[in-house]
Enzyme design. Structure first.
Site, PDB file in Angstrom:
ATOM      1  N   CYS A 115       0.816  -1.220   0.000  1.00 59.65           N
ATOM      2  CA  CYS A 115       0.000   0.000   0.000  1.00 59.65           C
ATOM      3  C   CYS A 115       0.850   1.271   0.000  1.00 59.65           C
ATOM      4  O   CYS A 115       0.387   2.339  -0.396  1.00 59.65           O
ATOM      5  CB  CYS A 115      -0.939   0.021   1.201  1.00 59.65           C
ATOM      6  SG  CYS A 115      -2.118  -1.335   1.182  1.00 59.65           S
ATOM      7  N   HIS A 252      -3.504   7.539   1.912  1.00 54.89           N
ATOM      8  CA  HIS A 252      -3.881   6.196   1.449  1.00 54.89           C
ATOM      9  C   HIS A 252      -5.253   5.881   2.024  1.00 54.89           C
ATOM     10  O   HIS A 252      -5.515   6.144   3.192  1.00 54.89           O
ATOM     11  CB  HIS A 252      -2.837   5.184   1.942  1.00 54.89           C
ATOM     12  CG  HIS A 252      -3.256   3.768   1.766  1.00 54.89           C
ATOM     13  ND1 HIS A 252      -3.750   3.284   0.585  1.00 54.89           N
ATOM     14  CD2 HIS A 252      -3.269   2.716   2.632  1.00 54.89           C
ATOM     15  CE1 HIS A 252      -4.049   1.998   0.727  1.00 54.89           C
ATOM     16  NE2 HIS A 252      -3.769   1.635   1.958  1.00 54.89           N
ATOM     17  N   ASN A 282     -10.060   0.022  -0.363  1.00 52.80           N
ATOM     18  CA  ASN A 282      -8.589   0.080  -0.307  1.00 52.80           C
ATOM     19  C   ASN A 282      -8.024  -0.497  -1.610  1.00 52.80           C
ATOM     20  O   ASN A 282      -8.094  -1.707  -1.827  1.00 52.80           O
ATOM     21  CB  ASN A 282      -8.112  -0.722   0.907  1.00 52.80           C
ATOM     22  CG  ASN A 282      -6.597  -0.670   1.089  1.00 52.80           C
ATOM     23  OD1 ASN A 282      -5.867  -0.269   0.193  1.00 52.80           O
ATOM     24  ND2 ASN A 282      -6.142  -1.096   2.253  1.00 52.80           N
TER      25      ASN A 282
HETATM   26  O1  UT7 Z   1      -3.833  -0.747   3.624  1.00 53.90           O
HETATM   27  C1  UT7 Z   1      -3.123  -1.608   4.430  1.00 53.90           C
HETATM   28  C2  UT7 Z   1      -3.284  -1.263   5.835  1.00 53.90           C
HETATM   29  N1  UT7 Z   1      -4.488  -1.839   6.347  1.00 53.90           N
HETATM   30  C3  UT7 Z   1      -5.214  -1.169   7.199  1.00 53.90           C
HETATM   31  O2  UT7 Z   1      -4.920  -0.052   7.476  1.00 53.90           O
HETATM   32  C4  UT7 Z   1      -6.363  -1.879   7.855  1.00 53.90           C
HETATM   33  C5  UT7 Z   1      -6.326  -1.564   9.310  1.00 53.90           C
HETATM   34  N2  UT7 Z   1      -7.399  -2.175  10.046  1.00 53.90           N
HETATM   35  C6  UT7 Z   1      -8.695  -1.838   9.939  1.00 53.90           C
HETATM   36  O3  UT7 Z   1      -9.071  -1.037   9.115  1.00 53.90           O
HETATM   37  C7  UT7 Z   1      -9.674  -2.447  10.921  1.00 53.90           C
HETATM   38  O4  UT7 Z   1      -8.944  -3.118  11.914  1.00 53.90           O
HETATM   39  C8  UT7 Z   1     -10.679  -3.436  10.279  1.00 53.90           C
HETATM   40  C9  UT7 Z   1     -11.686  -2.660   9.448  1.00 53.90           C
HETATM   41  C10 UT7 Z   1      -9.942  -4.450   9.427  1.00 53.90           C
HETATM   42  C11 UT7 Z   1     -11.459  -4.180  11.353  1.00 53.90           C
HETATM   43  O5  UT7 Z   1     -12.080  -3.274  12.259  1.00 53.90           O
HETATM   44  P1  UT7 Z   1     -11.944  -3.463  13.837  1.00 53.90           P
HETATM   45  O6  UT7 Z   1     -12.784  -2.438  14.448  1.00 53.90           O
HETATM   46  O7  UT7 Z   1     -10.472  -3.454  14.150  1.00 53.90           O
HETATM   47  O8  UT7 Z   1     -12.588  -4.878  14.082  1.00 53.90           O
HETATM   48  P2  UT7 Z   1     -11.925  -6.222  14.650  1.00 53.90           P
HETATM   49  O9  UT7 Z   1     -10.993  -6.820  13.662  1.00 53.90           O
HETATM   50  O10 UT7 Z   1     -11.405  -5.983  16.041  1.00 53.90           O
HETATM   51  O11 UT7 Z   1     -13.199  -7.158  14.742  1.00 53.90           O
HETATM   52  C12 UT7 Z   1     -14.293  -6.820  15.582  1.00 53.90           C
HETATM   53  C13 UT7 Z   1     -15.421  -7.825  15.348  1.00 53.90           C
HETATM   54  C14 UT7 Z   1     -14.939  -9.273  15.428  1.00 53.90           C
HETATM   55  O12 UT7 Z   1     -15.967 -10.022  16.039  1.00 53.90           O
HETATM   56  P3  UT7 Z   1     -15.853 -10.440  17.587  1.00 53.90           P
HETATM   57  O13 UT7 Z   1     -14.585 -11.250  17.708  1.00 53.90           O
HETATM   58  O14 UT7 Z   1     -15.794  -9.143  18.341  1.00 53.90           O
HETATM   59  O15 UT7 Z   1     -17.101 -11.221  17.801  1.00 53.90           O
HETATM   60  C15 UT7 Z   1     -14.842  -9.696  13.989  1.00 53.90           C
HETATM   61  O16 UT7 Z   1     -15.025 -11.082  13.805  1.00 53.90           O
HETATM   62  O17 UT7 Z   1     -15.954  -7.658  14.029  1.00 53.90           O
HETATM   63  C16 UT7 Z   1     -15.984  -8.928  13.364  1.00 53.90           C
HETATM   64  N3  UT7 Z   1     -15.834  -8.702  11.928  1.00 53.90           N
HETATM   65  C17 UT7 Z   1     -16.878  -8.508  11.113  1.00 53.90           C
HETATM   66  N4  UT7 Z   1     -18.202  -8.470  11.346  1.00 53.90           N
HETATM   67  C18 UT7 Z   1     -18.999  -8.249  10.284  1.00 53.90           C
HETATM   68  C19 UT7 Z   1     -14.685  -8.656  11.207  1.00 53.90           C
HETATM   69  N5  UT7 Z   1     -14.975  -8.427   9.928  1.00 53.90           N
HETATM   70  C20 UT7 Z   1     -16.321  -8.341   9.838  1.00 53.90           C
HETATM   71  C21 UT7 Z   1     -17.212  -8.107   8.779  1.00 53.90           C
HETATM   72  N6  UT7 Z   1     -18.540  -8.068   9.036  1.00 53.90           N
HETATM   73  N7  UT7 Z   1     -16.788  -7.913   7.500  1.00 53.90           N
END
Ligand code: UT7
Length: 325
Positions: A115, A252, A282
């Protein structure tokens, strides 16, 4: 004191026709439009057609950037493609783009910083243009990220899209001041110990396969705002400009919460942030030049403006550039 600067003279973007909404994805993985919008700001993304390679996207963006610069493929002597989704393991996608555009024999190679690839690529190109080794360079960020998705992993497959963006760089005479047009400062970083947070689990010398993208999203998130802000401050210091003087912040586009968090930490007004994450998702190395092209096309970004670009991605890599347009 007269100095040679690398000046951006044209910008262009290309998005493939097919649009995939969050609701479309909710039909194949356990997710909702509401979750994706609230956690990321993403509403839809574009997907390349089956017969479109990443070089095809790159060529379209390059044509638009060349037209904006008033140049033709015959003028191009350097092509750098930032991509993590190359057409082939080799040759470089840049070589394929050179052939498809019909550019003369010159320098062409790819940059792999995921990225952060466009930020890295622009800085590398400055090494050629700013020393008089290139009169007309194309720096292209192009990606078909949807080809790297594990469509059973809701934590990643909702986040990415396809597209390409390009800029034309040409040498320009400056006075060595912050009023000069061109790349004024940069900061590039990589911390290889954070590799396991974001990677693709395949490659020619390990599995012999392409692999799928794996990410510990919340851990990447934790690094993003702090690391990016440090690089921005370093790039602005090298350029000799206060962050407050920035006219347009073109981050980005990974997650709306990250780009707003960086803007807030740096004291950059939200109205100065170019945001395309809602419609593009992204697109990795393509996201900055795509957003830049959009900001130019709608008349917000103008010649003479002071721009700040930044990115973070697999590696972990990250970096920032300060550019006067
Ligand atoms: O470009 C490269 C660099 N990449 C980035 O900058 C990405 C950085 N990270 C992020 O943008 C965020 O961490 C995400 C958008 C990927 C995830 O958001 P988050 O608020 O950090 O969520 P999380 O990974 O902590 O997950 C929270 C909950 C989990 O469920 P439990 O364990 O709390 O029950 C996940 O399983 O959300 C769940 N979850 C989803 N639920 C519905 C994860 N993906 C999804 C989804 N739909 N697509």
């Amino acid at each position: 004191m007269s100095v040679l600067r690398s000046v951006v003279t044209g910008v262009g973007g290309y998005l493939p026709e097919t649009i995939v909404t969050n609701d479309d994805l909710a039909k194949i993985v356990d997710t909702t439009d509401e979750w994706v919008r609230e956690r990321t700001g993403i509403r839809r993304r574009h997907r390349a057609a089956e017969d479109q390679a990443v070089s095809d996207l790159a060529v379209e963006a390059a044509k638009r950037a060349l037209a904006a610069a008033g140049r033709t493929p015959a003028d191009v002597d350097l092509i750098i493609v930032a991509t993590t989704t190359a057409d082939l393991t080799f040759p470089a996608t840049a070589a394929i783009v050179q052939r498809k555009l019909g550019c003369p024999v010159g320098i062409a190679f790819d940059v792999q910083a995921v990225c952060s690839g466009f930020v890295y690529g622009l800085t590398v190109a400055d090494g050629f243009v700013g020393r008089g080794h290139s009169k007309c360079a194309l720096v292209i960020g192009a990606e078909t990220m949807t080809r790297l998705m594990d469509w059973t992993d809701r934590g990643t497959c909702v986040l990415f899209g396809d597209g390409a963006g390009a800029v034309v760089l040409e040498p320009g005479e400056g006075q060595g001041t912050t009023a000069d047009r061109g790349l004024l400062g940069f900061a590039l970083r990589c911390d290889g110990t954070k590799q396991d947070l974001l990677y693709v689990d395949g490659g020619p010398s390990t599995t012999g396969t392409v692999g799928k993208l794996r990410m510990l999203g919340n851990q990447v998130f934790k690094h993003a705002v702090v690391n990016i802000s440090e690089a921005v401050i370093a790039a602005a210091a090298q350029a000799g400009v206060p962050v407050a003087d920035i006219d347009w912040f073109i981050p980005h586009q990974a997650n709306e919460r990250i780009l707003k968090g960086v803007a807030h930490r740096l004291g950059i007004d939200e109205h100065k942030v170019i945001q395309t994450v809602a419609d593009h998702a992204n697109t990795s190395a393509a996201s900055i030049p795509l957003a830049w092209a959009e900001g130019m096309a709608d008349g917000r970004i103008k010649k003479g403006d002071l721009l700040l670009i930044e990115a973070m991605g697999g590696g972990l890599t990250w970096g920032a550039c300060v550019i006067r347009l």
